[in-house]
Design an enzyme around this catalytic site. Structure first.
Site, short mmCIF file in Angstrom:
data_model
loop_
_atom_site.label_atom_id
_atom_site.label_comp_id
_atom_site.label_asym_id
_atom_site.label_seq_id
_atom_site.Cartn_x
_atom_site.Cartn_y
_atom_site.Cartn_z
N GLY A 50 0.81 -1.22 0.00
CA GLY A 50 0.00 0.00 0.00
C GLY A 50 0.84 1.27 0.00
N THR A 51 1.89 1.28 0.77
CA THR A 51 2.71 2.48 0.87
C THR A 51 3.33 2.82 -0.49
OG1 THR A 51 3.21 2.02 3.18
CG2 THR A 51 4.72 3.50 2.03
N ASN A 130 -8.44 3.88 7.99
CA ASN A 130 -7.86 2.77 8.73
C ASN A 130 -8.03 2.88 10.24
OD1 ASN A 130 -6.04 4.88 7.73
ND2 ASN A 130 -4.56 4.00 9.14
N GLN A 158 -7.96 -0.41 2.87
CA GLN A 158 -8.85 -0.90 3.93
C GLN A 158 -10.10 -1.60 3.39
OE1 GLN A 158 -8.80 -1.05 7.36
NE2 GLN A 158 -6.64 -0.50 7.24
N SER A 178 -3.31 -3.62 -0.83
CA SER A 178 -2.21 -4.29 -0.13
C SER A 178 -2.68 -5.63 0.39
CB SER A 178 -1.73 -3.40 1.03
OG SER A 178 -0.73 -4.08 1.75
N ALA A 179 -1.96 -6.71 0.04
CA ALA A 179 -2.45 -8.06 0.32
C ALA A 179 -2.59 -8.38 1.80
CB ALA A 179 -1.53 -9.10 -0.34
N HIS A 180 -1.68 -7.86 2.63
CA HIS A 180 -1.73 -8.30 4.04
C HIS A 180 -2.93 -7.74 4.78
CE1 HIS A 180 -0.11 -4.76 6.43
NE2 HIS A 180 0.27 -4.38 5.22
N THR A 216 12.52 -7.21 -9.95
CA THR A 216 12.09 -8.59 -10.14
C THR A 216 10.79 -8.87 -9.40
OG1 THR A 216 14.37 -9.30 -10.41
CG2 THR A 216 12.80 -11.01 -9.78
N CYS A 304 0.87 2.26 12.72
CA CYS A 304 2.14 2.90 12.37
C CYS A 304 2.51 4.01 13.33
CB CYS A 304 2.07 3.45 10.96
SG CYS A 304 1.29 2.30 9.83
C1 LIG Z 1 -1.98 -0.31 5.84
C2 LIG Z 1 -2.37 0.84 5.00
C3 LIG Z 1 -1.48 1.39 4.06
C4 LIG Z 1 -0.07 0.88 3.91
O1 LIG Z 1 -0.01 -0.39 3.33
P1 LIG Z 1 1.32 -1.28 3.50
O2 LIG Z 1 1.09 -2.41 2.56
O3 LIG Z 1 1.34 -1.71 4.94
O4 LIG Z 1 2.46 -0.44 3.12
C5 LIG Z 1 -1.92 2.43 3.28
N1 LIG Z 1 -3.16 2.92 3.40
C6 LIG Z 1 -4.04 2.43 4.29
C7 LIG Z 1 -5.41 3.00 4.37
C8 LIG Z 1 -3.68 1.37 5.13
O5 LIG Z 1 -4.55 0.90 6.01
#
Ligand SMILES: *Cc1c(COP(=O)(O)O)cnc(C)c1O
Length: 373
Positions: A50-51, A130, A158, A178-180, A216, A304
Site C-alpha cells: 500500500g505504501t 484505517n 482498507q 495491499s495483500a496483508h 524482479t 504505524c
Molecule cells: C496499511 C495501510 C497502508 C499501507 O499499506 P502497506 O502495505 O502496509 O504499506 C496504506 N493505506 C491504508 C489506508 C492502510 O490501512
C-alpha cells in the site's frame, strides 16, 4: 505460495522455460485480480504494498502532469503514506488542498468540487479510513473528478477484500491495494492504473511491468495475493454480515456496561469489522496493555503511529479534542473473531476501565465527583 519459493524458482522476466512457468503464474494472478475489481488485466501493476502504491500514485502523477499544473487535493484523514507524499510535494513547490471531514469522518464531495482548479492534477481520497473505518463517498467524488477531467486516486487498502470494488463504478483512475490487509502475504500489493493514465515510474531500472515499475517480481507474493483476492471475493458478503453483527454486539455490550464511552466516526458508513471508541479519563496505551494481558489485541490510533505521543490526526480531524483522542481505542474484528471473543471482551473490559479510572487524576477531577452527586 510454497512451490514458488523453492521448486518453481524461475524469474518471470527470463526467456528459459523455468522462468516461463513463473511468468504464467504472474499473468494468471493478474487476470484473476483484475476480474475481482472490474479492471482489465493490463491495468494491474504489482508493487510492494500500500505504501509504495500510494507514493507512486502521488509522486508519479505530480511528475508526469507538471505541465498541466502543480495542485493536488486530498483529505485530512488519509493514511500517512498519502499525507507524507503530499507534504513532500508541498516542500518541492506543489500546492496541496486538504479537504476537511465532518464529525463522522466523512468527506463532503462538494468540498472536493469547490477545491478543483484549472491546475489541479490529482484528487486522492481514501475508500475507508484505517482508524475509524468510515467509508467515503468515492463514487460521488469520482463523478466530480471525471466531469472536471482530473485524475482520481483512491487508497483502497482498507476496503479491498472487505467491500465490493468496481473501478468503473467508483470512477477511479488509480487505486492502491495491499495483500496483508485481506489475509494475504506481507510486502505485496498493487496499483490499478486506468489505461492511458500518464504517470512516471517511482522505481527506475528493469523493464518489468511495462517499464513502469522496475524490479524482479515477487512471485510467491503475487500468487498468494491472487489467492487471497479469490477467497475474499467468495466470502466477502458472509464475512461482512458476521463481523458487523459481532461489532454491534460488542458496542452494545460496552455501551451498556461502561460510563462515559463514546463512538468515534459514523456508524452507518463504516467498515463492518471496525469499532473505535473513546473513554473519559483514561489513556489508550494503558487500556491496550491491560487488554493484552487478557489476550485481546487492540490499538490506539493507527498501527504505524502507536508508540508516538502525538494524538491521532484522524481523531483530531473529526473534531475530537486531544485528551479524548488519547483515550481512544480501535478494535478491529476479522475472520477469526468469534462470539466468545466478543463476550470475553465485554466481560473483562469494564473492570479494566474501572481500575484505570480509579488511578486517574483526570477522571477523579472531572467525572467521579459528578457521578456521586
Ligand atoms: C496499511 C495501510 C497502508 C499501507 O499499506 P502497506 O502495505 O502496509 O504499506 C496504506 N493505506 C491504508 C489506508 C492502510 O490501512
Amino acid at each position: 505460495m510454497n512451490p514458488w519459493h523453492t521448486e518453481e524458482f524461475g524469474n518471470p522476466s527470463t526467456v528459459y522455460s523455468l522462468g516461463l512457468t513463473a511468468a504464467n503464474a504472474v499473468q494468471k494472478a493478474r487476470e484473476s485480480i483484475a476480474k475481482g475489481i472490474g479492471a482489465d488485466t493490463e491495468e494491474i501493476y504489482f508493487t510492494s504494498g500500500g505504501t509504495e502504491s500510494d507514493d507512486w500514485a502521488i509522486l508519479g502523477t505530480a511528475e508526469a502532469q507538471q505541465k498541466k499544473g502543480r495542485h493536488l487535493i486530498t483529505s485530512s484523514i488519509e493514511h500517512h503514506a498519502v499525507l507524507e507524499s503530499m507534504d513532500y510535494l508541498e516542500k518541492h513547490g506543489c500546492e496541496i488542498t486538504r479537504v476537511p471531514v465532518g464529525s463522522g469522518g466523512l468527506v463532503d464531495p462538494e468540498d472536493v468540487r469547490r477545491a478543483i482548479r484549472p491546475d489541479t492534477i490529482l484528487v486522492s481520497i481514501m475508500h475507508a479510513n484505517n482508524e475509524v473505518g468510515t467509508v467515503e463517498p468515492i463514487a460521488e467524488i469520482g463523478k466530480i473528478t471525471r466531469e472536471a477531467g482530473v485524475l482520481f486516486h483512491v487508497d483502497a487498502v482498507q476496503t479491498a477484500g472487505k467491500l465490493p470494488i468496481d473501478v468503473n463504478e467508483l470512477g477511479v483512475d488509480l487505486l492502491s491495494m495491499s495483500a496483508h490487509k485481506f489475509y494475504g502475504p506481507k510486502g505485496i500489493g498493487l496499483m490499478y492504473l486506468r489505461k492511458r493514465t500518464r504517470i512516471s515510474p517511482l522505481f527506475h531500472g528493469g523493464g518489468q511491468e511495462k517499464g513502469r515499475r522496475a524490479g524482479t517480481h515477487n512471485v510467491p507474493g503475487i500468487v498468494g495475493m491472487a489467492k487471497a483476492v479469490e477467497l475474499a471475493v467468495a466470502r466477502m458478503a458472509d464475512d461482512a454480515v458476521r463481523e458487523e453483527q459481532l461489532r454491534d454486539r460488542l458496542w452494545a455490550g460496552l455501551n451498556a456496561n461502561i460510563e462515559a464511552i463514546y463512538l468515534n466516526g459514523d456508524m452507518v458508513h463504516r467498515l463492518p469489522g471496525n469499532l473505535n471508541v473513546r473513554l473519559d479519563g483514561i489513556e489508550g496505551e494503558s487500556m491496550i496493555l491491560m487488554l493484552d494481558m487478557e489476550g485481546i489485541c487492540v490499538s490506539s490510533g493507527s498501527a504505524c503511529t502507536t508508540g508516538s505521543l502525538e494524538p491521532s490526526h484522524v481523531l483530531l480531524a473529526l473534531g475530537i479534542p486531544a485528551e479524548h483522542a488519547h483515550g481512544s481505542l480501535r478494535v478491529t474484528l476479522g475472520r477469526s473473531t468469534t462470539a466468545e471473543d466478543i463476550d470475553h471482551f465485554i466481560k473483562v473490559f469494564p473492570p479494566i476501565v474501572a481500575r484505570l479510572r480509579e488511578m486517574s487524576p483526570v477522571w477523579c477531577a472531572n467525572c467521579v465527583c459528578k457521578q456521586r452527586n
